[in-house]
Scaffold this active site. Structure first.
Site, PDB file in Angstrom:
ATOM      1  N   ARG A 292      -5.164  -4.793  -2.997  1.00  0.00           N
ATOM      2  CA  ARG A 292      -3.701  -4.732  -2.967  1.00  0.00           C
ATOM      3  C   ARG A 292      -3.195  -4.559  -1.539  1.00  0.00           C
ATOM      4  O   ARG A 292      -2.182  -5.148  -1.150  1.00  0.00           O
ATOM      5  CB  ARG A 292      -3.188  -3.596  -3.857  1.00  0.00           C
ATOM      6  CG  ARG A 292      -1.665  -3.587  -3.987  1.00  0.00           C
ATOM      7  CD  ARG A 292      -1.175  -2.615  -5.030  1.00  0.00           C
ATOM      8  NE  ARG A 292      -1.474  -1.241  -4.678  1.00  0.00           N
ATOM      9  CZ  ARG A 292      -1.158  -0.192  -5.445  1.00  0.00           C
ATOM     10  NH1 ARG A 292      -0.553  -0.377  -6.614  1.00  0.00           N
ATOM     11  NH2 ARG A 292      -1.450   1.036  -5.062  1.00  0.00           N
TER      12      ARG A 292
ATOM     13  N   ARG B  29       7.639 -11.574  17.012  1.00  0.00           N
ATOM     14  CA  ARG B  29       7.000 -12.340  18.091  1.00  0.00           C
ATOM     15  C   ARG B  29       6.758 -11.476  19.319  1.00  0.00           C
ATOM     16  O   ARG B  29       5.960 -11.840  20.196  1.00  0.00           O
ATOM     17  CB  ARG B  29       7.864 -13.551  18.458  1.00  0.00           C
ATOM     18  CG  ARG B  29       7.927 -14.617  17.381  1.00  0.00           C
ATOM     19  CD  ARG B  29       8.890 -15.733  17.742  1.00  0.00           C
ATOM     20  NE  ARG B  29      10.260 -15.241  17.858  1.00  0.00           N
ATOM     21  CZ  ARG B  29      11.304 -16.006  18.130  1.00  0.00           C
ATOM     22  NH1 ARG B  29      11.130 -17.305  18.322  1.00  0.00           N
ATOM     23  NH2 ARG B  29      12.521 -15.488  18.220  1.00  0.00           N
TER      24      ARG B  29
ATOM     25  N   LYS C 189       3.386  -2.514  -1.156  1.00  0.00           N
ATOM     26  CA  LYS C 189       3.495  -1.112  -0.738  1.00  0.00           C
ATOM     27  C   LYS C 189       3.813  -1.101   0.757  1.00  0.00           C
ATOM     28  O   LYS C 189       2.918  -1.035   1.601  1.00  0.00           O
ATOM     29  CB  LYS C 189       2.206  -0.343  -1.030  1.00  0.00           C
ATOM     30  CG  LYS C 189       2.061   0.047  -2.499  1.00  0.00           C
ATOM     31  CD  LYS C 189       0.866   0.939  -2.735  1.00  0.00           C
ATOM     32  CE  LYS C 189       1.051   2.344  -2.223  1.00  0.00           C
ATOM     33  NZ  LYS C 189       1.928   3.161  -3.066  1.00  0.00           N
TER      34      LYS C 189
ATOM     35  N   GLU D 172      11.239   3.358 -12.313  1.00  0.00           N
ATOM     36  CA  GLU D 172      10.095   4.216 -12.006  1.00  0.00           C
ATOM     37  C   GLU D 172      10.600   5.544 -11.489  1.00  0.00           C
ATOM     38  O   GLU D 172      11.792   5.719 -11.228  1.00  0.00           O
ATOM     39  CB  GLU D 172       9.199   3.544 -10.969  1.00  0.00           C
ATOM     40  CG  GLU D 172       9.911   3.229  -9.651  1.00  0.00           C
ATOM     41  CD  GLU D 172       9.074   2.389  -8.693  1.00  0.00           C
ATOM     42  OE1 GLU D 172       7.962   1.995  -9.061  1.00  0.00           O
ATOM     43  OE2 GLU D 172       9.544   2.128  -7.570  1.00  0.00           O
TER      44      GLU D 172
END
Length: 289
Positions: free
Chosen positions: A50, A102, A149, A183
């Site tokens: 992940r 950049r 995440k 959540e």
């Protein structure tokens, strides 16, 4: 404690990142929290996979293969002589002043911390958490994909945690911009209703937690139907049982929401059984340190 930074270990007091680190300046980075139980890295492969998916999305190149990176985690745990630990891995784009990526000419900064962490006292697992709904909403997927995440995304969760702390709640529940249950500030949400295990789908703006996947797997093994579906506060208020999951939180009962008892107001039998199954599995499985 000794901290791994870009190939070297430093005593905690000497572990430093440059002031121009892009994660420090702009939240430009990704991370993972990983548990070690009984000298085994719990779901280590899944966490590293992940991490690399998140970095790939952000066009951050991690200077190791996934297998090499898992070895770095092992080395950090061994160096700190830990058999049970919470490992925090942080990858930032590199060093540069200015928003434009950049400007970053250095390679990614890789930081691995292994330490002890107890998110909640043991009494919270025995008696359950009292939770409040907070006003902050989870970002929608057209703003930032919830499966990543990322460092910057969690500022919102921190402010939501502040709201829960202000009223003495154990955790804060977050809705999405459509008003559906998403959540908690750092955890996924589950309810048990009429023998079924229900949880919000990824499309609600949630992180697809690794402990969330384990909870669903354990339920299916017990013959409990699992359904990912949209839920409102009504569904949580009227649930038979509820619990939260996360790498740091593990699995913890939720017994009250917004001054409303969930079920009997005590951890339910299905919740307690799943927690016992989860704890047993963490002691038996994982990547050896």
């Amino acid at each position: 404690m000794r901290v791994y930074i870009n190939g070297q270990f430093y005593p905690e007091a000497e572990a430093k990142i440059p002031v121009f680190d892009h994660g420090h300046l702009y939240g430009d980075g990704v991370f993972e929290g990983i548990r070690v139980y009984n000298s085994r890295i719990w779901k280590g492969v899944e966490h590293v996979e992940r991490l690399y998916r998140s970095a790939h999305h952000f066009l951050i190149t991690i200077p190791h293969t996934q297998a090499e990176f898992l070895d770095k985690i092992r080395e950090t745990v061994r160096t700190n002589e830990l058999s049970n630990a919470y490992v925090r891995v942080t990858i930032t784009r590199g060093n540069a002043l200015g928003l434009d990526p950049r400007n970053v000419t250095s390679g990614a900064n890789v930081i691995i911390i292994a330490s002890a962490l107890a998110l909640y006292p043991e009494s919270a697992y025995t008696h359950g958490l009292e939770v409040v709904t907070v006003s902050l909403r989870t970002p929608s997927s057209d703003v930032i994909d919830p499966r990543i995440k990322s460092l910057g995304r969690y500022v919102n969760n921190i402010m939501a945690k502040f709201q829960a702390n202000m009223v003495g709640a154990g955790e804060g529940l977050m809705l999405n911009t459509q008003g559906y249950v998403a959540e908690a500030t750092g955890d996924n949400v589950f309810v048990i209703h009429k023998g079924r295990l229900l949880t919000p789908p990824a499309s609600c703006g949630i992180l697809e937690g690794i402990t969330r996947e384990v909870a669903m797997e354990l339920a299916r093994e017990e013959g409990i139907p699992v359904e990912e579906r949209l839920m409102t506060l009504y569904d949580l208020y009227n649930a038979d049982e509820a619990f939260l999951t996360g790498t740091a939180a593990e699995m913890i009962p939720m017994v009250k929401l917004d001054d409303r008892a969930i079920g009997t107001g005590k951890p339910g039998p299905i919740t307690e059984h799943l927690i016992r199954r989860f704890r047993a599995r963490t002691q038996e499985e994982g990547v050896p340190v």
